[in-house]
Design an enzyme around this catalytic site. Structure first.
Site, PDB file in Angstrom:
ATOM      1  N   GLU A   1      18.999 -18.502  20.598  1.00  0.00           N
ATOM      2  CA  GLU A   1      19.249 -17.194  19.985  1.00  0.00           C
ATOM      3  C   GLU A   1      19.676 -16.213  21.065  1.00  0.00           C
ATOM      4  O   GLU A   1      19.150 -16.261  22.181  1.00  0.00           O
ATOM      5  CB  GLU A   1      17.969 -16.658  19.341  1.00  0.00           C
ATOM      6  CG  GLU A   1      17.440 -17.518  18.232  1.00  0.00           C
ATOM      7  CD  GLU A   1      16.212 -16.871  17.617  1.00  0.00           C
ATOM      8  OE1 GLU A   1      16.380 -16.081  16.695  1.00  0.00           O
ATOM      9  OE2 GLU A   1      15.097 -17.154  18.085  1.00  0.00           O
TER      10      GLU A   1
ATOM     11  N   LYS B   1       5.172 -18.625   7.392  1.00  0.00           N
ATOM     12  CA  LYS B   1       4.696 -18.954   8.722  1.00  0.00           C
ATOM     13  C   LYS B   1       4.344 -17.672   9.467  1.00  0.00           C
ATOM     14  O   LYS B   1       4.823 -16.620   9.052  1.00  0.00           O
ATOM     15  CB  LYS B   1       5.735 -19.778   9.478  1.00  0.00           C
ATOM     16  CG  LYS B   1       6.943 -18.960   9.963  1.00  0.00           C
ATOM     17  CD  LYS B   1       7.833 -19.763  10.846  1.00  0.00           C
ATOM     18  CE  LYS B   1       7.430 -19.683  12.281  1.00  0.00           C
ATOM     19  NZ  LYS B   1       8.168 -18.695  13.073  1.00  0.00           N
TER      20      LYS B   1
ATOM     21  N   HIS C   1      10.019 -25.292  13.066  1.00  0.00           N
ATOM     22  CA  HIS C   1      11.432 -25.548  12.749  1.00  0.00           C
ATOM     23  C   HIS C   1      12.000 -26.783  13.456  1.00  0.00           C
ATOM     24  O   HIS C   1      12.616 -27.643  12.836  1.00  0.00           O
ATOM     25  CB  HIS C   1      12.284 -24.337  13.119  1.00  0.00           C
ATOM     26  CG  HIS C   1      11.808 -23.041  12.533  1.00  0.00           C
ATOM     27  ND1 HIS C   1      11.269 -22.955  11.271  1.00  0.00           N
ATOM     28  CD2 HIS C   1      11.795 -21.774  13.014  1.00  0.00           C
ATOM     29  CE1 HIS C   1      10.953 -21.692  11.005  1.00  0.00           C
ATOM     30  NE2 HIS C   1      11.255 -20.961  12.053  1.00  0.00           N
TER      31      HIS C   1
ATOM     32  N   ARG D   1       0.824  -1.214   0.000  1.00  0.00           N
ATOM     33  CA  ARG D   1       0.000   0.000   0.000  1.00  0.00           C
ATOM     34  C   ARG D   1       0.855   1.260   0.000  1.00  0.00           C
ATOM     35  O   ARG D   1       0.404   2.335  -0.357  1.00  0.00           O
ATOM     36  CB  ARG D   1      -0.932  -0.015   1.216  1.00  0.00           C
ATOM     37  CG  ARG D   1      -2.138  -0.920   0.990  1.00  0.00           C
ATOM     38  CD  ARG D   1      -3.043  -0.940   2.176  1.00  0.00           C
ATOM     39  NE  ARG D   1      -2.287  -1.278   3.380  1.00  0.00           N
ATOM     40  CZ  ARG D   1      -2.795  -1.346   4.591  1.00  0.00           C
ATOM     41  NH1 ARG D   1      -4.052  -1.066   4.790  1.00  0.00           N
ATOM     42  NH2 ARG D   1      -2.048  -1.664   5.621  1.00  0.00           N
TER      43      ARG D   1
ATOM     44  N   LYS E   1      24.166 -17.778  19.869  1.00  0.00           N
ATOM     45  CA  LYS E   1      23.284 -18.132  18.755  1.00  0.00           C
ATOM     46  C   LYS E   1      23.795 -19.460  18.219  1.00  0.00           C
ATOM     47  O   LYS E   1      24.916 -19.551  17.699  1.00  0.00           O
ATOM     48  CB  LYS E   1      23.364 -17.047  17.677  1.00  0.00           C
ATOM     49  CG  LYS E   1      22.857 -17.461  16.302  1.00  0.00           C
ATOM     50  CD  LYS E   1      21.434 -17.051  16.074  1.00  0.00           C
ATOM     51  CE  LYS E   1      20.928 -17.498  14.709  1.00  0.00           C
ATOM     52  NZ  LYS E   1      19.488 -17.487  14.588  1.00  0.00           N
TER      53      LYS E   1
ATOM     54  N   ASP F   1       8.859 -23.321   5.551  1.00  0.00           N
ATOM     55  CA  ASP F   1       9.540 -23.411   6.844  1.00  0.00           C
ATOM     56  C   ASP F   1      11.004 -23.194   6.512  1.00  0.00           C
ATOM     57  O   ASP F   1      11.662 -24.081   5.959  1.00  0.00           O
ATOM     58  CB  ASP F   1       9.336 -24.804   7.471  1.00  0.00           C
ATOM     59  CG  ASP F   1       9.963 -24.865   8.856  1.00  0.00           C
ATOM     60  OD1 ASP F   1      11.116 -24.420   8.993  1.00  0.00           O
ATOM     61  OD2 ASP F   1       9.310 -25.340   9.787  1.00  0.00           O
ATOM     62  N   HIS F   2      11.517 -21.994   6.814  1.00  0.00           N
ATOM     63  CA  HIS F   2      12.821 -21.652   6.225  1.00  0.00           C
ATOM     64  C   HIS F   2      13.953 -22.536   6.742  1.00  0.00           C
ATOM     65  O   HIS F   2      15.001 -22.631   6.114  1.00  0.00           O
ATOM     66  CB  HIS F   2      13.128 -20.154   6.398  1.00  0.00           C
ATOM     67  CG  HIS F   2      13.637 -19.761   7.750  1.00  0.00           C
ATOM     68  ND1 HIS F   2      12.815 -19.540   8.812  1.00  0.00           N
ATOM     69  CD2 HIS F   2      14.893 -19.562   8.209  1.00  0.00           C
ATOM     70  CE1 HIS F   2      13.538 -19.203   9.869  1.00  0.00           C
ATOM     71  NE2 HIS F   2      14.805 -19.217   9.534  1.00  0.00           N
TER      72      HIS F   2
ATOM     73  N   ASP G   1       6.401 -20.548  17.902  1.00  0.00           N
ATOM     74  CA  ASP G   1       7.291 -19.828  16.988  1.00  0.00           C
ATOM     75  C   ASP G   1       8.410 -20.719  16.452  1.00  0.00           C
ATOM     76  O   ASP G   1       8.840 -20.561  15.311  1.00  0.00           O
ATOM     77  CB  ASP G   1       7.886 -18.621  17.740  1.00  0.00           C
ATOM     78  CG  ASP G   1       8.706 -17.721  16.845  1.00  0.00           C
ATOM     79  OD1 ASP G   1       8.231 -17.395  15.740  1.00  0.00           O
ATOM     80  OD2 ASP G   1       9.833 -17.341  17.233  1.00  0.00           O
TER      81      ASP G   1
ATOM     82  N   LYS H   1      17.845 -24.551   4.872  1.00  0.00           N
ATOM     83  CA  LYS H   1      19.238 -24.373   5.321  1.00  0.00           C
ATOM     84  C   LYS H   1      20.083 -25.532   4.794  1.00  0.00           C
ATOM     85  O   LYS H   1      19.688 -26.695   4.882  1.00  0.00           O
ATOM     86  CB  LYS H   1      19.307 -24.321   6.849  1.00  0.00           C
ATOM     87  CG  LYS H   1      18.682 -23.041   7.431  1.00  0.00           C
ATOM     88  CD  LYS H   1      18.844 -22.990   8.937  1.00  0.00           C
ATOM     89  CE  LYS H   1      18.009 -21.896   9.563  1.00  0.00           C
ATOM     90  NZ  LYS H   1      18.617 -20.577   9.544  1.00  0.00           N
TER      91      LYS H   1
ATOM     92  N   LYS I   1      15.042 -17.388  23.491  1.00  0.00           N
ATOM     93  CA  LYS I   1      15.574 -16.065  23.165  1.00  0.00           C
ATOM     94  C   LYS I   1      16.476 -15.631  24.323  1.00  0.00           C
ATOM     95  O   LYS I   1      16.322 -16.114  25.455  1.00  0.00           O
ATOM     96  CB  LYS I   1      14.439 -15.046  23.028  1.00  0.00           C
ATOM     97  CG  LYS I   1      13.397 -15.412  21.973  1.00  0.00           C
ATOM     98  CD  LYS I   1      13.712 -14.809  20.640  1.00  0.00           C
ATOM     99  CE  LYS I   1      12.612 -15.039  19.632  1.00  0.00           C
ATOM    100  NZ  LYS I   1      13.086 -14.971  18.250  1.00  0.00           N
TER     101      LYS I   1
HETATM  102  C1  BG6 Z   1      11.633 -17.391  12.808  1.00  0.00           C
HETATM  103  C2  BG6 Z   1      11.077 -17.002  14.142  1.00  0.00           C
HETATM  104  O1  BG6 Z   1      10.795 -18.319  12.176  1.00  0.00           O
HETATM  105  O2  BG6 Z   1      12.920 -17.974  12.992  1.00  0.00           O
HETATM  106  C3  BG6 Z   1      12.003 -16.041  14.854  1.00  0.00           C
HETATM  107  O3  BG6 Z   1       9.809 -16.394  13.964  1.00  0.00           O
HETATM  108  C4  BG6 Z   1      13.397 -16.610  14.935  1.00  0.00           C
HETATM  109  O4  BG6 Z   1      11.526 -15.719  16.147  1.00  0.00           O
HETATM  110  C5  BG6 Z   1      13.857 -17.098  13.573  1.00  0.00           C
HETATM  111  O5  BG6 Z   1      14.252 -15.583  15.407  1.00  0.00           O
HETATM  112  C6  BG6 Z   1      15.163 -17.835  13.693  1.00  0.00           C
HETATM  113  O6  BG6 Z   1      15.640 -18.120  12.418  1.00  0.00           O
HETATM  114  P1  BG6 Z   1      17.178 -18.358  12.177  1.00  0.00           P
HETATM  115  O7  BG6 Z   1      17.267 -18.753  10.744  1.00  0.00           O
HETATM  116  O8  BG6 Z   1      17.884 -17.082  12.491  1.00  0.00           O
HETATM  117  O9  BG6 Z   1      17.590 -19.448  13.119  1.00  0.00           O
END
Ligand code: BG6
Length: 497
Positions: free
Chosen positions: A223, A155, A247, A52, A352, A184-185, A242, A189, A347
């Site tokens: 993380e 997601k 994941h 928008r 990480k 689902d990213h 989440d 990986k 978190k």
């Molecule tokens: C996302 C979550 O799907 O994955 C986030 O919503 C999270 O909260 C993130 O930080 C983590 O992804 P990655 O690839 O950095 O491990």
């Protein structure tokens, strides 16, 4: 998955709803740019940001270039050659009449390229906008083309089992399942994809990949970051929804799956659904024995003062949302009976890291003296998903010298030393797969629902009982004591090493 040969996908128009949003800026455009540099994008390609906000093509490209400079793994390069393929379409996803602009755009490209392009709709928008956009899209005649038109949904896919089922029913009524790509990213990986190669391209691991040799399995996704300004979303989600529902359970599936008979999308996904369906249902009165939730208070992560979760913007000062979750699961099938799988995520943790640890049963050590075995450790396979990308096999070796002392040592495969360190980002792989029509790494409707079923008893139990001890962990720690107890009472300990 990236094809074995560098075969470019068919001509494609990619529409990104939420074009001016964060996901496009940080992930999608940098991914497309890298695919362009690596010559994976189709010769005839066009990406259209939809939103928008008021942009011209030119100002939109400038905005995306900022994202590339900040977030792309390659910042320099032929941006000027890539940029002309980007356009901007200002429209409101709720305005049905405006969708004719999409048809017009596709028709223009069709004429220009002299062929029918694939058309992808990427919904990088807030979940509540998905049904409306999908419904409007489905009214376009072009969406009836099941072979060339796909819709990619980000997601969170549903808020619980019921809403996921409703969304599946809605999308399933509008599009064919083979047109729907649920992201689902984690599945994109490199290191996650490599789990299948590790297991099924080697004869070494599979014979011992079962309850006879494996003592337990751990999956940690920690993380250091807190909310990163996403309070509004996270407050209604929490660590279980989440990270674990999607994941971590997907990673578990890769570790636990039976060998597929091919890498055809439905075969791989059938095998993963089998794993999810085999996960033992947690009885309501058992939730507290197998699941732990936590929330961080104020403190320090890596010497930096951070506010407690409840002080973050967009968060209720009495919030019961968990920023940490740990669960113990069993996969009740022939291979995994009684092997515990421990999953944890949080978190504001000390580092990480996403790591899978396969802990094997100890070898009998009666032939060695107590002194020789004082540092003895059972074999362990450690698969680091990120940020370190390596696989380490820990075994025992004799320490050099005249006495017989046994120490653990490691054999290491590291992506950094084995390759040039230019692994594609998850979104590169996933976007390319969506363009080529390979759904292997995407979630099928039944997969999403099966994953929700696994966590439903925990969601219900936690939802019905307000935690009285929140906040219950210091930022920069590994979560609440109860999570440590969860694994220690079984005689094991959490590890990321
Ligand atoms: C996302 C979550 O799907 O994955 C986030 O919503 C999270 O909260 C993130 O930080 C983590 O992804 P990655 O690839 O950095 O491990």
């Amino acid at each position: 998955m990236i094809p074995a040969t560098n075969q470019r996908p068919h001509a494609t128009v990619l529409f990104i709803f939420g074009g001016s949003g964060d996901l496009n800026l940080r992930k999608l455009t940098p991914a497309l740019y890298n695919l362009f540099i690596d010559k994976y994008l189709p010769e005839s390609f066009s990406v259209v940001g939809i939103g928008r906000s008021n942009y011209t093509d030119e100002s939109f490209r400038e905005r995306l270039l900022e994202g590339v400079k900040d977030f792309s793994r390659r910042k320099d390069g032929p941006w000027d050659e890539f940029a002309p393929q980007i356009s901007y379409l200002q429209m409101d996803g709720g305005d049905e009449a405006a969708y004719s602009k999409i048809t017009d755009f596709v028709n223009t490209k069709k004429e220009e390229w002299g062929e029918d392009p694939n058309v992808l709709f990427y919904l990088a928008v807030a979940p509540q906008l998905v049904p409306g956009i999908a419904t409007n899209l489905a009214k376009l005649p072009l969406c009836g083309d099941k072979t060339h038109v796909r819709i990619v949904v980000e997601k969170p896919f549903g808020h619980d089992l019921k809403t996921a089922q409703e969304l599946n029913a809605l999308l399933g009524g509008l599009f064919a399942e083979e047109q729907i790509y649920r992201i689902d990213h984690y599945l994109g990986k490199e290191t996650v994809q490599n789990i299948l190669a590790l297991r099924f391209a080697n004869s070494l691991f599979e014979p011992i990949w079962n309850r006879r040799y494996v003592e337990h399995i751990q999956i940690t996704a920690a993380e250091t970051v807190g909310l990163e300004g996403r309070g509004g979303y996270y407050e209604g989600s929490g660590a279980l929804r989440d990270m674990i529902q999607n994941h971590l359970l997907q990673v578990l599936c890769m570790v636990a799956t039976e060998p597929p008979i091919s890498f055809e999308a439905n075969e791989v996904r059938n095998k993963k659904v089998d794993v999810l369906n085999a996960i033992r249902r947690i009885q309501p009165d058992q939730v507290n024995n197998v699941a732990v939730r936590g929330q961080y208070g104020p403190g320090k992560v890596k010497d930096k003062e951070i506010p407690g979760y409840r002080e973050e913007e967009g968060v209720d000062p009495n919030s019961a949302t968990e920023t940490f979750a740990a669960v113990k699961l069993f996969v009740d099938n022939w291979r995994w009976e009684n092997v515990p799988f421990y999953l944890r995520t949080g978190k504001s943790m000390p580092e990480k890291t996403t790591v899978i640890t396969v802990q094997f049963k100890p070898a009998p050590n009666y032939a060695f003296s107590a002194e020789a075995t004082s540092t003895w450790q059972a074999n362990r396979l450690i698969i680091s998903i990120q940020p370190a990308m390596d696989i380490r096999l820990r075994f025992q070796a004799k320490r050099p010298g005249q006495t017989l002392a046994i120490d653990p040592v490691e054999m290491v495969f590291s992506y950094k030393t084995a390759y040039d360190g230019q692994e594609p980002e998850a979104y590169e792989t996933l976007l390319l797969d969506a363009m080529t029509g390979d759904a292997t790494l995407f979630m099928r409707a039944d997969q999403v629902e099966a994953a929700w079923k696994v966590v439903t008893p925990i969601i219900e139990a936690w939802g019905s009982e307000t935690p009285t001890d929140f906040p219950n962990y210091e930022p920069g720690s590994w979560g609440p004591q109860a999570a440590i107890d969860l694994i220690e009472k079984d005689g094991f300990e959490w590890t990321t090493k």
